[in-house]
Design an enzyme around this catalytic site. Structure first.
Site, mmCIF file in Angstrom:
data_model
loop_
_atom_site.group_PDB
_atom_site.id
_atom_site.type_symbol
_atom_site.label_atom_id
_atom_site.label_comp_id
_atom_site.label_asym_id
_atom_site.label_seq_id
_atom_site.Cartn_x
_atom_site.Cartn_y
_atom_site.Cartn_z
ATOM 1 C CD GLU A 100 -3.423 -10.687 -33.257
ATOM 2 O OE1 GLU A 100 -2.868 -11.683 -32.777
ATOM 3 O OE2 GLU A 100 -4.136 -9.906 -32.581
ATOM 4 C CG ASP A 102 -2.076 -14.028 -34.689
ATOM 5 O OD1 ASP A 102 -1.655 -12.866 -34.760
ATOM 6 O OD2 ASP A 102 -3.008 -14.378 -33.939
ATOM 7 C CD GLU A 104 -0.127 -17.321 -31.073
ATOM 8 O OE1 GLU A 104 0.028 -16.600 -30.058
ATOM 9 O OE2 GLU A 104 -1.105 -18.061 -31.254
ATOM 10 C CG HIS A 117 -1.932 -21.432 -33.492
ATOM 11 N ND1 HIS A 117 -2.946 -22.270 -33.081
ATOM 12 C CD2 HIS A 117 -2.459 -20.186 -33.474
ATOM 13 C CE1 HIS A 117 -4.024 -21.563 -32.818
ATOM 14 N NE2 HIS A 117 -3.755 -20.292 -33.053
ATOM 15 C CB THR A 118 -1.598 -19.687 -39.219
ATOM 16 O OG1 THR A 118 -2.574 -20.607 -39.712
ATOM 17 C CG2 THR A 118 -0.203 -20.191 -39.541
ATOM 18 C CG ASN A 119 -6.539 -17.143 -35.411
ATOM 19 O OD1 ASN A 119 -7.412 -17.119 -36.274
ATOM 20 N ND2 ASN A 119 -6.823 -17.189 -34.118
ATOM 21 C CG ASN A 127 -12.885 -17.895 -32.509
ATOM 22 O OD1 ASN A 127 -12.080 -18.277 -31.646
ATOM 23 N ND2 ASN A 127 -13.916 -17.114 -32.219
ATOM 24 N NE ARG A 128 -12.330 -15.363 -40.105
ATOM 25 C CZ ARG A 128 -12.668 -14.224 -39.503
ATOM 26 N NH1 ARG A 128 -11.787 -13.603 -38.718
ATOM 27 N NH2 ARG A 128 -13.864 -13.708 -39.682
ATOM 28 C CD GLU A 129 -8.659 -20.970 -33.783
ATOM 29 O OE1 GLU A 129 -9.525 -21.429 -34.573
ATOM 30 O OE2 GLU A 129 -8.936 -20.477 -32.681
ATOM 31 C CD1 TRP A 194 -2.334 -20.973 -23.394
ATOM 32 C CD2 TRP A 194 -2.213 -21.807 -25.454
ATOM 33 N NE1 TRP A 194 -1.717 -20.031 -24.179
ATOM 34 C CE2 TRP A 194 -1.643 -20.520 -25.454
ATOM 35 C CE3 TRP A 194 -2.252 -22.526 -26.639
ATOM 36 C CZ2 TRP A 194 -1.095 -19.941 -26.611
ATOM 37 C CZ3 TRP A 194 -1.719 -21.954 -27.792
ATOM 38 C CH2 TRP A 194 -1.144 -20.667 -27.766
ATOM 39 N NE ARG A 262 -13.578 -23.633 -33.253
ATOM 40 C CZ ARG A 262 -12.594 -22.811 -33.626
ATOM 41 N NH1 ARG A 262 -11.441 -23.316 -34.055
ATOM 42 N NH2 ARG A 262 -12.755 -21.511 -33.569
#
Length: 275
Positions: A100, A102, A104, A117-119, A127-129, A194, A262
């Site tokens: 995927e 992304d 957003e 927001h990208t991923n 989990n690569r935001e 969120w 993280r």
């Protein structure tokens, strides 16, 4: 540097593929997949809108799947108080090990900026935001949001300005999206648990319906290119790399690669590879 100059700089690497560019039509290229009568297509297939109200959001997806290429879409986002809303525009395969890519757009209260927001998901793992503020109000006018997906990298662009590059780090054991064809998706939905300040700001339903608009879908599909080798070469040129660094210096507000809470043992392997 003006937008026209930026377009020229970024576009040089793809000049030999112009013949493979296809200007889309929403009737021909997309299905309205959910939301009842909330998604609409206008102007002979040249304009599409998604709406969100207290009952439901809405969404669409491409009829075709793509394996590598460049995807362009112009969006005009929900204006005013868009807190709690998310406009998602992304590519994805299906299944538990899906890939995927992304975009957003996280809404905010009037006067505050949207968060982009990208991923990147590979083999079901995200989990690569990375998150950004934009250097303009994305609800005032249409702007072009692009994904360049090649075997060696993924590049996110806004008005032809690169904002993020995710490089194929397969040599160090990091999966990369390279074998699963993806469809294009978009949705407008409520995520006030969120989306805005971690869920502190809720959706103001008195402002509904919330509406986002889409136009000028284009695709350069590697399958239809006369030169597949072009999709195996051509990284960002020097001016584009400088523009990428400018965006990341002044507009990036979160980068998973630098989040030591993280990743206390060090950044993920792909973070050590950059343009």
């Amino acid at each position: 540097m003006g937008i026209a100059s930026l377009a020229l700089l970024v576009g040089l690497a793809f000049s030999s593929l112009i013949a493979a560019t296809y200007a889309g039509n929403f009737y021909q290229d997309f299905d309205l997949t959910w939301g009842g009568n909330r998604p609409k297509i206008f102007k002979g297939g040249q304009l599409l809108s998604l709406s969100l109200d207290i009952v439901s959001g809405s969404g669409f997806q491409s009829k075709k799947e793509y394996l590598f290429g460049r995807i362009d879409m112009q969006l005009k986002l929900v204006p005013g108080n868009s807190a709690g809303t998310v406009t998602a525009y992304y590519m994805s395969s299906q299944g538990p090990t899906h890939d995927e890519i992304d975009f957003e757009f996280l809404g905010n209260v009037s006067g505050d900026p949207y968060v982009l927001h990208t991923n990147v998901f590979t083999q079901g793992k995200g989990n690569r935001e990375q998150q950004f503020y934009l250097w303009f109000d994305p609800s005032k006018n249409f702007h072009t949001y692009s994904i360049i997906w090649k075997p060696q990298h993924i590049i996110f662009l806004v008005d032809n300005t690169p904002i993020r590059a995710f490089k194929n780090a397969g040599k160090v054991g990091v999966p990369f999206p390279k074998s699963q064809p993806m469809r294009i998706y978009s949705s407008l939905w409520n995520a006030d648990d969120w989306a805005t300040r971690g869920g502190l700001v809720k959706t103001d339903w008195s402002k509904a319906p919330f509406t986002a608009y889409y136009r000028n879908f284009n695709v350069i599909d590697s399958k239809s290119s006369n030169s597949l080798s072009e999709w195996q070469t051509n990284e960002l040129d020097a001016p584009s790399r400088r523009r990428l660094r400018w965006v990341q210096k002044y507009f990036m507000i979160y980068n998973y690669c630098t989040d030591l809470k993280r990743f206390p043992r060090g950044a993920p392997a792909e973070c050590r590879r950059s343009f």
